[in-house]
Design a protein around this motif. Sequence first.
Motif, short mmCIF file in Angstrom:
data_model
loop_
_atom_site.label_atom_id
_atom_site.label_comp_id
_atom_site.label_asym_id
_atom_site.label_seq_id
_atom_site.Cartn_x
_atom_site.Cartn_y
_atom_site.Cartn_z
N ILE A 30 0.84 -1.19 0.00
CA ILE A 30 0.00 0.00 0.00
C ILE A 30 0.88 1.23 0.00
CG2 ILE A 30 -1.89 -1.16 1.18
CD1 ILE A 30 -1.06 0.19 3.73
N ALA A 31 0.30 2.37 -0.29
CA ALA A 31 1.07 3.59 -0.48
C ALA A 31 1.67 4.09 0.82
CB ALA A 31 0.18 4.67 -1.07
N ALA A 32 2.81 4.74 0.68
CA ALA A 32 3.39 5.46 1.80
C ALA A 32 2.67 6.80 1.88
CB ALA A 32 4.88 5.67 1.57
N ILE A 33 1.90 6.99 2.94
CA ILE A 33 1.10 8.22 3.04
C ILE A 33 1.98 9.31 3.66
CG2 ILE A 33 -1.09 9.21 3.78
CD1 ILE A 33 -2.15 6.40 4.09
N SER A 221 1.83 3.02 5.54
CA SER A 221 1.78 4.26 6.32
C SER A 221 2.10 4.04 7.79
CB SER A 221 0.40 4.90 6.19
OG SER A 221 -0.61 4.01 6.64
N GLU A 222 2.45 2.81 8.18
CA GLU A 222 2.80 2.50 9.56
C GLU A 222 4.11 1.74 9.59
OE1 GLU A 222 -0.39 0.21 11.12
OE2 GLU A 222 -1.82 1.89 11.17
N SER A 223 4.83 1.85 10.69
CA SER A 223 6.05 1.07 10.86
C SER A 223 5.72 -0.42 10.85
CB SER A 223 6.74 1.44 12.18
OG SER A 223 7.18 2.78 12.17
N LYS A 224 6.64 -1.21 10.34
CA LYS A 224 6.43 -2.65 10.25
C LYS A 224 7.62 -3.40 10.82
CE LYS A 224 2.42 -2.97 8.14
NZ LYS A 224 1.29 -3.75 8.69
N SER A 225 7.34 -4.38 11.67
CA SER A 225 8.37 -5.29 12.15
C SER A 225 8.44 -6.49 11.21
CB SER A 225 8.05 -5.77 13.58
OG SER A 225 8.08 -4.69 14.48
N ILE A 226 9.65 -6.95 10.95
CA ILE A 226 9.82 -8.03 9.98
C ILE A 226 10.90 -8.98 10.47
CG2 ILE A 226 11.47 -6.66 8.62
CD1 ILE A 226 10.36 -8.04 6.12
N LYS A 227 10.73 -10.24 10.13
CA LYS A 227 11.72 -11.27 10.42
C LYS A 227 12.05 -11.98 9.10
CE LYS A 227 11.36 -13.76 14.10
NZ LYS A 227 10.87 -14.77 15.09
N VAL A 228 13.33 -12.05 8.78
CA VAL A 228 13.78 -12.65 7.51
C VAL A 228 14.71 -13.81 7.83
CG1 VAL A 228 14.98 -12.27 5.34
CG2 VAL A 228 13.60 -10.43 6.32
N THR A 229 14.37 -14.98 7.31
CA THR A 229 15.20 -16.16 7.48
C THR A 229 16.12 -16.30 6.28
OG1 THR A 229 13.45 -17.26 8.73
CG2 THR A 229 15.21 -18.65 7.86
N LEU A 230 17.42 -16.43 6.52
CA LEU A 230 18.42 -16.48 5.45
C LEU A 230 18.67 -17.93 5.07
CD1 LEU A 230 20.85 -13.82 6.93
CD2 LEU A 230 18.98 -13.46 5.32
#
Length: 297
Positions: A30-33, A221-230
């Motif tokens: 979604i768009a960055a507001i 438009s909100e901060s997002k926490s993310i976890k990435v497995t390598l």
Amino acid sequence: MVVGIDSLQELSSCRAGHYSASLHSHIPVIAAILQPMLSVSNLYLCRYDKYKTAIDVVRDTGAAYIVDEGGDGDEAFRNTSAYGTYLALMHTAAINAGASGVTMWLYRDQYYVWPLEDSNGHDSFYHGLHRWGTEPWLPYASDVRPSWYAATLLMTHMGPPHAQAPLGAKSVETSGEVEAIAIAAVRSAAVSVGHQMKTNERNVGKNDGCDRSIVMVNGGSESKSIKVTLMAYTPSACTEHNQTLFRYLYNPADVPVDAKPIGSSGSTNPLESNFVLTDNIPPGGMVVWATLGTATR
């Protein structure tokens, strides 16, 4: 989450929200507001759709597909920090669709020669000067526009040939879903037969280098926490340098003003975190975790 040619008319249609949800719809963006002009609620999906369709057409020929003249036609929008988010989403979509390269229009403002040397009053022409760049015509000013900080991160860390990766980089398959997040990954192409790497337990060849970069873009438009497995990380085959990933953040709400490339804001050794990256990405932000492009940091 596990880790051609575009006309300006086509690029504008992406901002208008024309896209096919049937392709890659598992990554809703979604768009960055941050800038009301950015009416691109599905920019990533639109770009992925266009690039993938074109790349599939030429795939059997063996020809490379280059995304050329990528950018947006609205000069006021290009002068905002939200345009850095736009460029990051464009590059991420191109990498995942299988493009061999991306060029933007323009990196720097430029003057035209005949027959356009006197062009003025349209398409950001000012008496022959085309103001499409992320930085001004150098003889006139040494400052840069906000999107320059995003553009230089992408150009440094996402695979162009340089001393650390003379043959450029290869894309790495990603999968998973985090709302509003687009992610892409690349690994350097080795110069000679080297260490065997794996992605999702599939052999991807013995000519692949150890340096890698992962870009994550928050189109929301909100901060997002993310976890990435390598999944493709086999550091035992690499040097100590290749085991440390450095973090670089482009935050459109807090853009530098020093006209210097964004420096590292942290680092991690995946060996010490079970090959998992965790991060929190601000609205419209782009985070790059990389060893690629960090040899001279």
